[in-house]
Design a protein around this motif. Structure first.
Motif, PDB file in Angstrom:
ATOM      1  N   MET A 261       0.854  -1.171   0.000  1.00 65.93           N
ATOM      2  CA  MET A 261       0.000   0.000   0.000  1.00 65.93           C
ATOM      3  C   MET A 261       0.898   1.232   0.000  1.00 65.93           C
ATOM      4  SD  MET A 261      -3.348   1.224   1.886  1.00 65.93           S
ATOM      5  CE  MET A 261      -3.201   1.067   3.597  1.00 65.93           C
ATOM      6  N   VAL A 262       0.510   2.218  -0.789  1.00 66.31           N
ATOM      7  CA  VAL A 262       1.239   3.482  -0.876  1.00 66.31           C
ATOM      8  C   VAL A 262       0.329   4.567  -0.334  1.00 66.31           C
ATOM      9  CG1 VAL A 262       2.305   5.131  -2.436  1.00 66.31           C
ATOM     10  CG2 VAL A 262       2.484   2.708  -2.912  1.00 66.31           C
ATOM     11  N   LYS A 263       0.913   5.422   0.520  1.00 72.14           N
ATOM     12  CA  LYS A 263       0.133   6.514   1.082  1.00 72.14           C
ATOM     13  C   LYS A 263       0.941   7.793   0.972  1.00 72.14           C
ATOM     14  CE  LYS A 263      -2.453   8.082   4.972  1.00 72.14           C
ATOM     15  NZ  LYS A 263      -2.728   8.063   6.361  1.00 72.14           N
ATOM     16  N   LEU A 264       0.321   8.827   0.452  1.00 73.29           N
ATOM     17  CA  LEU A 264       0.926  10.144   0.332  1.00 73.29           C
ATOM     18  C   LEU A 264      -0.120  11.154   0.764  1.00 73.29           C
ATOM     19  CD1 LEU A 264       3.294  11.930  -0.652  1.00 73.29           C
ATOM     20  CD2 LEU A 264       2.171  11.958  -2.871  1.00 73.29           C
ATOM     21  N   ASP A 265       0.101  11.791   1.906  1.00 78.85           N
ATOM     22  CA  ASP A 265      -0.849  12.718   2.497  1.00 78.85           C
ATOM     23  C   ASP A 265      -2.180  11.994   2.679  1.00 78.85           C
ATOM     24  OD1 ASP A 265      -1.635  15.069   3.644  1.00 78.85           O
ATOM     25  OD2 ASP A 265      -1.976  16.118   1.772  1.00 78.85           O
ATOM     26  N   PHE A 266      -3.248  12.448   2.011  1.00 78.03           N
ATOM     27  CA  PHE A 266      -4.512  11.747   2.201  1.00 78.03           C
ATOM     28  C   PHE A 266      -4.790  10.773   1.054  1.00 78.03           C
ATOM     29  CE2 PHE A 266      -6.481  14.515  -0.817  1.00 78.03           C
ATOM     30  CZ  PHE A 266      -7.721  13.985  -1.122  1.00 78.03           C
ATOM     31  N   TYR A 267      -3.909  10.736   0.041  1.00 76.29           N
ATOM     32  CA  TYR A 267      -4.052   9.805  -1.067  1.00 76.29           C
ATOM     33  C   TYR A 267      -3.585   8.422  -0.634  1.00 76.29           C
ATOM     34  CZ  TYR A 267      -4.419  14.032  -3.872  1.00 76.29           C
ATOM     35  OH  TYR A 267      -4.798  15.239  -4.380  1.00 76.29           O
ATOM     36  N   ARG A 268      -4.289   7.420  -1.110  1.00 77.91           N
ATOM     37  CA  ARG A 268      -3.956   6.055  -0.725  1.00 77.91           C
ATOM     38  C   ARG A 268      -4.225   5.145  -1.922  1.00 77.91           C
ATOM     39  NH1 ARG A 268      -6.555   4.256   4.656  1.00 77.91           N
ATOM     40  NH2 ARG A 268      -5.150   5.900   5.268  1.00 77.91           N
ATOM     41  N   SER A 269      -3.286   4.226  -2.161  1.00 83.41           N
ATOM     42  CA  SER A 269      -3.439   3.318  -3.282  1.00 83.41           C
ATOM     43  C   SER A 269      -2.763   1.994  -2.966  1.00 83.41           C
ATOM     44  CB  SER A 269      -2.809   3.935  -4.541  1.00 83.41           C
ATOM     45  OG  SER A 269      -2.978   3.084  -5.637  1.00 83.41           O
ATOM     46  N   GLU A 270      -3.310   0.910  -3.487  1.00 78.94           N
ATOM     47  CA  GLU A 270      -2.701  -0.406  -3.334  1.00 78.94           C
ATOM     48  C   GLU A 270      -2.147  -0.828  -4.681  1.00 78.94           C
ATOM     49  OE1 GLU A 270      -4.931  -3.439  -1.368  1.00 78.94           O
ATOM     50  OE2 GLU A 270      -5.828  -1.994   0.016  1.00 78.94           O
ATOM     51  N   ILE A 271      -0.881  -1.213  -4.673  1.00 82.54           N
ATOM     52  CA  ILE A 271      -0.193  -1.618  -5.893  1.00 82.54           C
ATOM     53  C   ILE A 271       0.340  -3.025  -5.679  1.00 82.54           C
ATOM     54  CG2 ILE A 271       1.689  -1.062  -7.475  1.00 82.54           C
ATOM     55  CD1 ILE A 271       1.481   1.831  -6.376  1.00 82.54           C
ATOM     56  N   ALA A 272      -0.008  -3.930  -6.564  1.00 81.93           N
ATOM     57  CA  ALA A 272       0.456  -5.313  -6.458  1.00 81.93           C
ATOM     58  C   ALA A 272       1.911  -5.379  -6.902  1.00 81.93           C
ATOM     59  CB  ALA A 272      -0.402  -6.216  -7.335  1.00 81.93           C
ATOM     60  N   LEU A 273       2.773  -5.879  -6.016  1.00 87.73           N
ATOM     61  CA  LEU A 273       4.190  -6.009  -6.318  1.00 87.73           C
ATOM     62  C   LEU A 273       4.490  -7.446  -6.724  1.00 87.73           C
ATOM     63  CD1 LEU A 273       5.680  -3.944  -3.364  1.00 87.73           C
ATOM     64  CD2 LEU A 273       5.265  -3.191  -5.708  1.00 87.73           C
ATOM     65  N   PRO A 274       5.393  -7.638  -7.678  1.00 89.15           N
ATOM     66  CA  PRO A 274       5.711  -9.000  -8.126  1.00 89.15           C
ATOM     67  C   PRO A 274       6.491  -9.772  -7.063  1.00 89.15           C
ATOM     68  CG  PRO A 274       7.131  -7.419  -9.226  1.00 89.15           C
ATOM     69  CD  PRO A 274       6.143  -6.631  -8.415  1.00 89.15           C
ATOM     70  N   LYS A 275       6.319 -11.059  -7.088  1.00 89.88           N
ATOM     71  CA  LYS A 275       7.043 -11.921  -6.156  1.00 89.88           C
ATOM     72  C   LYS A 275       8.441 -12.164  -6.729  1.00 89.88           C
ATOM     73  CE  LYS A 275       3.204 -13.630  -3.912  1.00 89.88           C
ATOM     74  NZ  LYS A 275       2.841 -12.888  -2.793  1.00 89.88           N
ATOM     75  N   GLY A 276       9.417 -12.195  -5.896  1.00 91.92           N
ATOM     76  CA  GLY A 276      10.787 -12.449  -6.360  1.00 91.92           C
ATOM     77  C   GLY A 276      11.735 -11.408  -5.806  1.00 91.92           C
ATOM     78  N   GLY A 277      13.022 -11.716  -5.925  1.00 93.13           N
ATOM     79  CA  GLY A 277      14.026 -10.860  -5.330  1.00 93.13           C
ATOM     80  C   GLY A 277      14.627  -9.838  -6.283  1.00 93.13           C
ATOM     81  N   SER A 278      14.304  -9.884  -7.545  1.00 92.08           N
ATOM     82  CA  SER A 278      14.918  -8.936  -8.481  1.00 92.08           C
ATOM     83  C   SER A 278      14.381  -7.523  -8.233  1.00 92.08           C
ATOM     84  CB  SER A 278      14.637  -9.361  -9.924  1.00 92.08           C
ATOM     85  OG  SER A 278      13.262  -9.289 -10.183  1.00 92.08           O
ATOM     86  N   PRO A 279      15.210  -6.512  -8.523  1.00 92.61           N
ATOM     87  CA  PRO A 279      14.721  -5.138  -8.292  1.00 92.61           C
ATOM     88  C   PRO A 279      13.558  -4.811  -9.233  1.00 92.61           C
ATOM     89  CG  PRO A 279      16.921  -5.113  -9.274  1.00 92.61           C
ATOM     90  CD  PRO A 279      16.565  -6.536  -9.025  1.00 92.61           C
ATOM     91  N   TYR A 280      12.629  -4.060  -8.729  1.00 86.99           N
ATOM     92  CA  TYR A 280      11.497  -3.631  -9.539  1.00 86.99           C
ATOM     93  C   TYR A 280      11.300  -2.135  -9.354  1.00 86.99           C
ATOM     94  CZ  TYR A 280       9.315  -4.590  -5.040  1.00 86.99           C
ATOM     95  OH  TYR A 280       9.036  -4.642  -3.711  1.00 86.99           O
ATOM     96  N   TYR A 281      10.653  -1.530 -10.324  1.00 86.03           N
ATOM     97  CA  TYR A 281      10.464  -0.085 -10.336  1.00 86.03           C
ATOM     98  C   TYR A 281       8.968   0.210 -10.375  1.00 86.03           C
ATOM     99  CZ  TYR A 281      15.367  -0.165 -11.547  1.00 86.03           C
ATOM    100  OH  TYR A 281      16.720  -0.387 -11.530  1.00 86.03           O
TER     101      TYR A 281
ATOM    102  N   ASP B  95     -11.462  15.197  -9.759  1.00 86.57           N
ATOM    103  CA  ASP B  95     -10.828  13.889  -9.577  1.00 86.57           C
ATOM    104  C   ASP B  95      -9.608  13.938  -8.674  1.00 86.57           C
ATOM    105  OD1 ASP B  95     -12.687  12.684 -11.142  1.00 86.57           O
ATOM    106  OD2 ASP B  95     -11.393  12.350 -12.870  1.00 86.57           O
ATOM    107  N   VAL B  96      -8.922  15.049  -8.624  1.00 85.17           N
ATOM    108  CA  VAL B  96      -7.723  15.169  -7.798  1.00 85.17           C
ATOM    109  C   VAL B  96      -8.062  15.059  -6.309  1.00 85.17           C
ATOM    110  CG1 VAL B  96      -5.897  16.790  -7.147  1.00 85.17           C
ATOM    111  CG2 VAL B  96      -6.427  16.434  -9.528  1.00 85.17           C
ATOM    112  N   PHE B  97      -9.297  15.330  -5.926  1.00 87.26           N
ATOM    113  CA  PHE B  97      -9.693  15.244  -4.527  1.00 87.26           C
ATOM    114  C   PHE B  97     -10.111  13.850  -4.094  1.00 87.26           C
ATOM    115  CE2 PHE B  97     -10.352  19.814  -5.328  1.00 87.26           C
ATOM    116  CZ  PHE B  97      -9.485  20.297  -4.358  1.00 87.26           C
ATOM    117  N   LYS B  98     -10.085  12.893  -4.996  1.00 83.90           N
ATOM    118  CA  LYS B  98     -10.413  11.510  -4.629  1.00 83.90           C
ATOM    119  C   LYS B  98      -9.200  10.851  -3.997  1.00 83.90           C
ATOM    120  CE  LYS B  98     -13.812  10.849  -8.249  1.00 83.90           C
ATOM    121  NZ  LYS B  98     -14.125  10.135  -9.483  1.00 83.90           N
ATOM    122  N   ARG B  99      -9.422  10.068  -2.963  1.00 89.98           N
ATOM    123  CA  ARG B  99      -8.331   9.406  -2.257  1.00 89.98           C
ATOM    124  C   ARG B  99      -7.580   8.423  -3.146  1.00 89.98           C
ATOM    125  NH1 ARG B  99      -8.211   9.653   3.406  1.00 89.98           N
ATOM    126  NH2 ARG B  99      -7.129   7.669   3.446  1.00 89.98           N
TER     127      ARG B  99
END
Length: 178
Positions: free
Chosen positions: A1-21, A38-42
Motif C-alpha cells: 500500500m502506498v500513502k501520500l498525504d490523504f491519497y492512498r493506493s494499493e499496488i500489487a508487487l511481483p514476487k521475487g528478489g529482483s529489483p522492480y520499479y 478527480d484530484v480530490f479523490k483518495r
C-alpha cells in the motif's frame, strides 16, 4: 500500500528478489473541471510496476500522452487585437469617468487584461490550448465585470458589451472549428 498525504493506493508487487520499479502518478480524467474534481479523490494516486527503462523516462513518456495538455493553441490574431482594444477602451473609460467610484477597478481590469493578452501573444510558441482557453475566458469575464461598473452612457456600455461578446464567441468558434 502506498500513502501520500490523504491519497492512498494499493499496488500489487511481483514476487521475487529482483529489483522492480514502481511509477506513481495521479490518475484523473483529462477534461476541464473534471480533472480538478478527480484530484480530490483518495484513490487518485495510482501506480504500476514497470521496467527500468520506462521508469527512467517516466516524465517524458507518460504525461505527454494527454491530448489536451500537449495540443498547441489555435490562434485568432484579429480576435486578440479586439480584446486588446476592449482593454484599451476600459483604460480610457477609467480616465474619462472621473466621478465613477469604481474608476480604479476599471483601470485595473483594463491594464490587467491588456497585459494578459500581450503575454498570450509573447508566449505564442509555448502556450497550450487549455491555457489559452482559460486566459481568454478569464479575460472575457473580467470585461463583463468591468462593463457592469461603466457609468456614463448606454452607448458606451452597449459597444463594450457587443465587442466583448464578439471577443468571447469568436474565441470559442476558432477553438471548436478544426
Amino acid at each position: 500500500m502506498v500513502k501520500l498525504d490523504f491519497y492512498r493506493s494499493e499496488i500489487a508487487l511481483p514476487k521475487g528478489g529482483s529489483p522492480y520499479y514502481v511509477m506513481l502518478y495521479m490518475d484523473f480524467r483529462d477534461r476541464f473541471l473534471v480533472r480538478h474534481i478527480d484530484v480530490f479523490k483518495r484513490k487518485c494516486l495510482s501506480g504500476r510496476v514497470v521496467e527500468r527503462q520506462e521508469f527512467e523516462n517516466f516524465w517524458v513518456d507518460f504525461y505527454n500522452k494527454s491530448s489536451l495538455l500537449s495540443k498547441p493553441a489555435l490562434w485568432n490574431t484579429p480576435n486578440l487585437i479586439l480584446g486588446m482594444l476592449v482593454s484599451a477602451a476600459l483604460i480610457v473609460r477609467s480616465v474619462v469617468e472621473q466621478n465613477n467610484t469604481a474608476q480604479e477597478l476599471l483601470f485595473l481590469i483594463g491594464v490587467g487584461s491588456l497585459l494578459s493578452l500581450i503575454a498570450v501573444i509573447v508566449e505564442k510558441a509555448r502556450i497550450q490550448q487549455y491555457d489559452y482557453d482559460a486566459r481568454i475566458t478569464a479575460t472575457a469575464c473580467a470585461f463583463f465585470l468591468a462593463i457592469c461598473f461603466v457609468e456614463d452612457g448606454f452607448a458606451a456600455k452597449f459597444l463594450l458589451l457587443a465587442f466583448n461578446a464578439t471577443f468571447l464567441l469568436k474565441s470559442f468558434a476558432v477553438v471548436k472549428s478544426p
